[in-house]
Design an enzyme around this catalytic site. Structure first.
Site, PDB file in Angstrom:
ATOM      1  CG  ASP A 126     -17.372  -6.720  -1.573  1.00 21.98           C
ATOM      2  OD1 ASP A 126     -16.583  -6.823  -2.525  1.00 21.98           O
ATOM      3  OD2 ASP A 126     -18.054  -7.669  -1.153  1.00 21.98           O
TER       4      ASP A 126
ATOM      5  CG  HIS B  72     -15.703 -10.584  -2.270  1.00 26.33           C
ATOM      6  ND1 HIS B  72     -16.997 -10.120  -2.278  1.00 26.33           N
ATOM      7  CD2 HIS B  72     -15.735 -11.801  -2.866  1.00 26.33           C
ATOM      8  CE1 HIS B  72     -17.775 -11.014  -2.874  1.00 26.33           C
ATOM      9  NE2 HIS B  72     -17.039 -12.044  -3.228  1.00 26.33           N
TER      10      HIS B  72
ATOM     11  CB  SER C 213     -19.163 -14.516  -3.191  1.00 30.42           C
ATOM     12  OG  SER C 213     -18.780 -13.738  -4.271  1.00 30.42           O
TER      13      SER C 213
END
Length: 542
Positions: A459, A488, A236
């Site tokens: 995602d 994710h 991320s």
């Protein structure tokens, strides 16, 4: 290991399901942004080298972890000092708390330290080394010392705070889909107060919470661990400052994994990325509703995504009148459902909570959506670091009319998350610290060793376009795609194909020639309170 699901954190790109374009992100206050001078950049480069050399000499003395973390004895912790300001490396220092579990294999198997960051900004990986006990990570844990850490500002590494945690967690709270002018005024006042709180808590130090400094801190950590070159996995937001690291220190990279990649384009960081993210959430919200409709025999919320939406609106109206458990109002309901947008591990839990509420039982929703006092301090700290890094990293509009125009346009086609995202980021309109110009991430051919990008095709937190853009910018990077999946954070999770590519790369350095595809992981199985006969609901790993 899944990335932290912190709302509004990641860059997104509009998906094809959206029928209207995002407005151009005009109105960015670039007069307030500061591009570093050559002298300042040189000073920070020298300061990073000084700090790294000092850390290499000192090393890290590992011992028991902080008692308040309540971690097992075999996980050991230590600290590494980094400069608050890299242009002044002998000035004020911040101690970053680092955790480690030694490689479990023989001396001949050991390949050094493997550092992980789960994203945020504002997330810690102190507990990451514990994944070595999991089947998906055991071979990697035989070869590497598994290392986690709390980045600057994240508890317990000189924690930043912008608001009283109890006030931050106040519930129930409203979340109007069509906010009135009066409601917008209240949110503007709250955003100003939050920005002022950040400045009051941090003082002059506030400007030093940036992705650039997170990347520099990572190089100091590398040196303190005794590693000539870094083996790192970022998920991320961790992919963004990992890419900044690769840009600043390409010769220091051994192996790097970018899991669920942020689009690093400078014009995406960060205002435009959050507008685009609101659009992308709408598509993934529909994926969840489609799954719930497919299992109507279990949930009785409707046999189409539109019918499930109506059931959700019934629940939202209900908790607006009478919050579930006294604490779970519309804002808390939305935050809980956002978990289902990030991770399909949450789908069965959240669908069960909605279903039970409609049938007259609000308890599951109250349990899942009500804020918990025990996490309030950590939640506020994570939000404070998130805000400081994003506001410092790039220009933001300072004209409220720009925010209102852009978010009103996006909300017409993406009502699920747009305004909540706007309110989370609105302190950046009133930010007191100077903003930077974003780093122009990129490396040329042969500057980096092979690096690996992992991405799920659907995602919504970090959509697929970000992975493609990162691959374009890091020349020679390889991309592994989990097709037709949207959770994710895919590395070390529940897709054996993805995990084979991750394991092969970390153990041998080999990547696919350029791109490889994996079939999606299996959809969640539906559950209900009736079918589970009173058993407790599963808690997904995040």
């Amino acid at each position: 290991m899944r990335a932290a699901a912190l709302y509004g954190t990641m860059v997104c790109v509009a998906l094809s399901v959206v029928a209207a374009p995002v407005p151009a992100a005009t109105g960015l206050d670039r007069t307030a942004a500061t591009a570093p001078t050559a002298a300042a950049t040189m000073a920070e480069t020298r300061g990073t080298a000084v700090a790294a050399a000092r850390a290499a000499a000192a090393g890290i003395s590992f011992g028991p972890c902080p008692e308040e973390e309540m971690l097992p004895d075999f996980l050991r912790c230590g600290t590494v000092a980094v400069p608050l300001d890299y242009a002044a490396p002998y000035g004020r220092q911040i101690e970053l708390v680092v955790s480690r579990v030694r490689a479990t294999g023989s001396a001949g198997e050991r390949q050094g330290a493997f550092v992980y960051n789960p994203g945020g900004p504002g997330a810690s990986s102190i507990t990451f080394p514990l994944v070595g006990e999991m089947t998906e990570w055991k071979k990697i844990a035989r070869a590497y010392d598994m290392v986690g850490y709390a980045p600057r500002g994240v508890t317990p590494s000189a924690p930043l705070s912008c608001q009283d945690p109890a006030e931050f967690a106040a519930a129930p709270a409203a979340a109007p889909v069509h906010p009135s002018p009066a409601y917008k005024e209240r949110r503007i006042a709250a955003a100003k107060a939050y920005a002022e709180g950040c400045a009051r808590d941090a003082g002059p130090a506030l400007r030093h919470y940036t992705s650039l400094n997170n990347a520099r801190d990572l190089d100091v950590l590398r040196a303190a661990l005794g590693e000539r070159k870094l083996t790192f996995m970022g998920a991320s937001y961790g992919t963004y400052f990992g890419a900044v690291y690769a840009t600043l220190f390409p010769s220091h990279v051994r192996r790097m994994v970018f899991d669920s990649a942020v689009d690093p384009s400078p014009d995406q960081i960060w205002y435009r990325s959050n507008l685009d993210q609101s659009l992308a959430f709408e598509s993934r919200w529909k994926d969840f509703r489609t799954w719930v409709a497919k299992h109507d025999v279990t949930y009785h919320l409707g046999t189409s995504p539109e019918a499930v939406q109506r059931s959700y609106e019934t629940v939202r109206a209900g908790v607006a009148r009478r919050p579930a458990g006294g604490k779970a109002g519309p804002a808390q309901l939305h935050a809980a459902l956002l978990g289902a947008v990030y991770y399909d591990d949450y789908w069965a839990m959240r669908a069960t909570a909605l279903s039970e509420y409609v049938r007259g039982n609000p308890q599951p929703l109250a349990e899942q959506a009500s804020p918990r006092a025990v996490t309030a301090q950590g939640d506020e700290n994570a939000n404070a670091v998130y805000t400081a890094v994003q506001c410092n990293d790039a220009p933001w509009p300072t004209d409220r009319r720009v925010w209102d125009r852009d978010h009103t346009a996006v909300a017409r086609v993406a009502p699920f998350g747009t305004w909540a995202n706007a309110w989370k980021n609105l302190p950046c309109a009133y930010w007191p610290a100077p903003r930077q110009e974003p780093v122009d991430v990129g490396t040329e051919w042969d500057e980096l060793p092979p690096v690996l990008i992992l991405a799920a095709e659907r995602d919504a937190a970090t959509p697929y376009e970000g992975a493609l853009e990162l691959q374009r910018r890091l020349r020679g990077a390889a991309l592994v795609t989990e097709r037709d999946a949207g959770s994710h954070g895919v590395g070390g999770s529940n897709n054996a194909c993805v995990n084979r590519h991750l394991e092969t790369y970390l153990l041998t350095g080999r990547t696919p020639v350029r791109r490889a595809d994996c079939a999606p992981h299996r959809e969640p199985n539906p559950v209900s309170l009736e079918r589970r006969a009173g058993q407790s609901l599963p808690v997904p790993a995040v």
